[in-house]
Design a protein around this motif. Sequence first.
Motif, PDB file in Angstrom:
ATOM      1  N   ALA A 107     135.706   8.488 -34.493  1.00 59.60           N
ATOM      2  CA  ALA A 107     134.287   8.690 -34.353  1.00 59.60           C
ATOM      3  C   ALA A 107     133.671   8.307 -35.355  1.00 59.60           C
ATOM      4  O   ALA A 107     132.753   7.759 -35.216  1.00 59.60           O
ATOM      5  CB  ALA A 107     133.944  10.008 -33.891  1.00 59.60           C
ATOM      6  N   THR A 111     131.094   5.083 -35.435  1.00 58.53           N
ATOM      7  CA  THR A 111     129.660   5.453 -35.799  1.00 58.53           C
ATOM      8  C   THR A 111     129.332   4.290 -37.089  1.00 58.53           C
ATOM      9  O   THR A 111     128.125   3.897 -36.975  1.00 58.53           O
ATOM     10  CB  THR A 111     129.607   6.750 -36.435  1.00 58.53           C
ATOM     11  OG1 THR A 111     129.892   7.578 -35.600  1.00 58.53           O
ATOM     12  CG2 THR A 111     128.121   7.100 -37.188  1.00 58.53           C
ATOM     13  N   VAL A 125     125.366   6.961 -31.995  1.00 55.12           N
ATOM     14  CA  VAL A 125     125.919   8.327 -31.832  1.00 55.12           C
ATOM     15  C   VAL A 125     126.772   8.126 -30.813  1.00 55.12           C
ATOM     16  O   VAL A 125     128.101   8.501 -30.709  1.00 55.12           O
ATOM     17  CB  VAL A 125     125.045   9.469 -31.765  1.00 55.12           C
ATOM     18  CG1 VAL A 125     125.681  10.762 -31.288  1.00 55.12           C
ATOM     19  CG2 VAL A 125     124.367   9.847 -33.219  1.00 55.12           C
ATOM     20  N   GLY A 128     130.019   6.106 -31.362  1.00 52.29           N
ATOM     21  CA  GLY A 128     130.951   6.907 -32.210  1.00 52.29           C
ATOM     22  C   GLY A 128     131.472   7.770 -31.383  1.00 52.29           C
ATOM     23  O   GLY A 128     132.894   8.079 -31.375  1.00 52.29           O
ATOM     24  N   SER A 163     128.907  12.510 -35.600  1.00 50.54           N
ATOM     25  CA  SER A 163     128.354  10.940 -35.740  1.00 50.54           C
ATOM     26  C   SER A 163     126.889  11.044 -35.994  1.00 50.54           C
ATOM     27  O   SER A 163     126.459  10.136 -36.822  1.00 50.54           O
ATOM     28  CB  SER A 163     128.652  10.373 -34.287  1.00 50.54           C
ATOM     29  OG  SER A 163     129.998  10.065 -34.032  1.00 50.54           O
ATOM     30  N   GLN A 166     126.509  11.526 -39.779  1.00 52.18           N
ATOM     31  CA  GLN A 166     127.017  10.491 -40.204  1.00 52.18           C
ATOM     32  C   GLN A 166     126.118   9.399 -40.557  1.00 52.18           C
ATOM     33  O   GLN A 166     125.554   8.796 -41.383  1.00 52.18           O
ATOM     34  CB  GLN A 166     128.314  10.013 -40.012  1.00 52.18           C
ATOM     35  CG  GLN A 166     128.826   8.633 -40.443  1.00 52.18           C
ATOM     36  CD  GLN A 166     130.100   7.988 -40.054  1.00 52.18           C
ATOM     37  OE1 GLN A 166     130.635   9.037 -39.189  1.00 52.18           O
ATOM     38  NE2 GLN A 166     130.269   6.916 -40.069  1.00 52.18           N
ATOM     39  N   THR A 187     133.088  16.653 -37.454  1.00 50.85           N
ATOM     40  CA  THR A 187     133.762  16.698 -36.134  1.00 50.85           C
ATOM     41  C   THR A 187     134.909  17.312 -36.077  1.00 50.85           C
ATOM     42  O   THR A 187     135.235  18.244 -35.162  1.00 50.85           O
ATOM     43  CB  THR A 187     134.056  15.299 -35.695  1.00 50.85           C
ATOM     44  OG1 THR A 187     132.816  14.488 -35.882  1.00 50.85           O
ATOM     45  CG2 THR A 187     134.748  15.069 -34.256  1.00 50.85           C
TER      46      THR A 187
END
Length: 212
Positions: A107, A111, A125, A128, A163, A166, A187
């Motif tokens: 993910a 992302t 998002v 991701g 995500s 990030q 996550t």
Amino acid sequence: MEEHLALTIRLLDYGAVFVFAVSGGVAAARKGFDPVGFLVLSAVAAVGGGSLRDMLLGRTPVFWLTDPVVAGTIGAAAVLMFLLGDRIAARAGALRWADALGLATAAAVGTHVGATAGLPFVSVVALGVMTGSFGGLIRDVLCQETPFIFRGEIYATAAAAGSAVQAGLWAAGSPVWLAAPLGAAITFLLRGVAIRRNLALPAYRRRGEPPG
């Protein structure tokens, strides 16, 4: 700086490939598959999400076709699991934890790819989440099991949260070496807490159906 950025993403990508390949091997061991079954499950789990990501973005050929390290990593994981799979598969939660680590790392890579492609925040998002979850979904379908993402578990929501953090950090100017690992850590933490505490989203029940 560019070299550090590329190295961070590459390590996350290879890490995602390996742990998802291991998760495919765990699933194959539980099903008693032959070596070809181990290789196939390891491969689809490892590259399924990244392949979907690249195809959606029009990035061809998809990443694993041009990187022999990916094929070698999948092959090594499949052989390792064929030799040791019974010991690992017997451990409670082995598949869930391997899958959780793969979800988190994949993910984060998805992302980053979406963010650098200039996609809107929501699309970043979503990319991701898809990158992190699609390989495991294919693995579970091939094993004729309900994928984690459909079981009501804190799964896609965990990936979406990591995500989102990030992508937000990236938009705020944070370096990739910080944003990507932090997104992956969030996550994994959320997914890990859900596994430990058996947390799940509410499942749909038909009217008049008793809870259970």
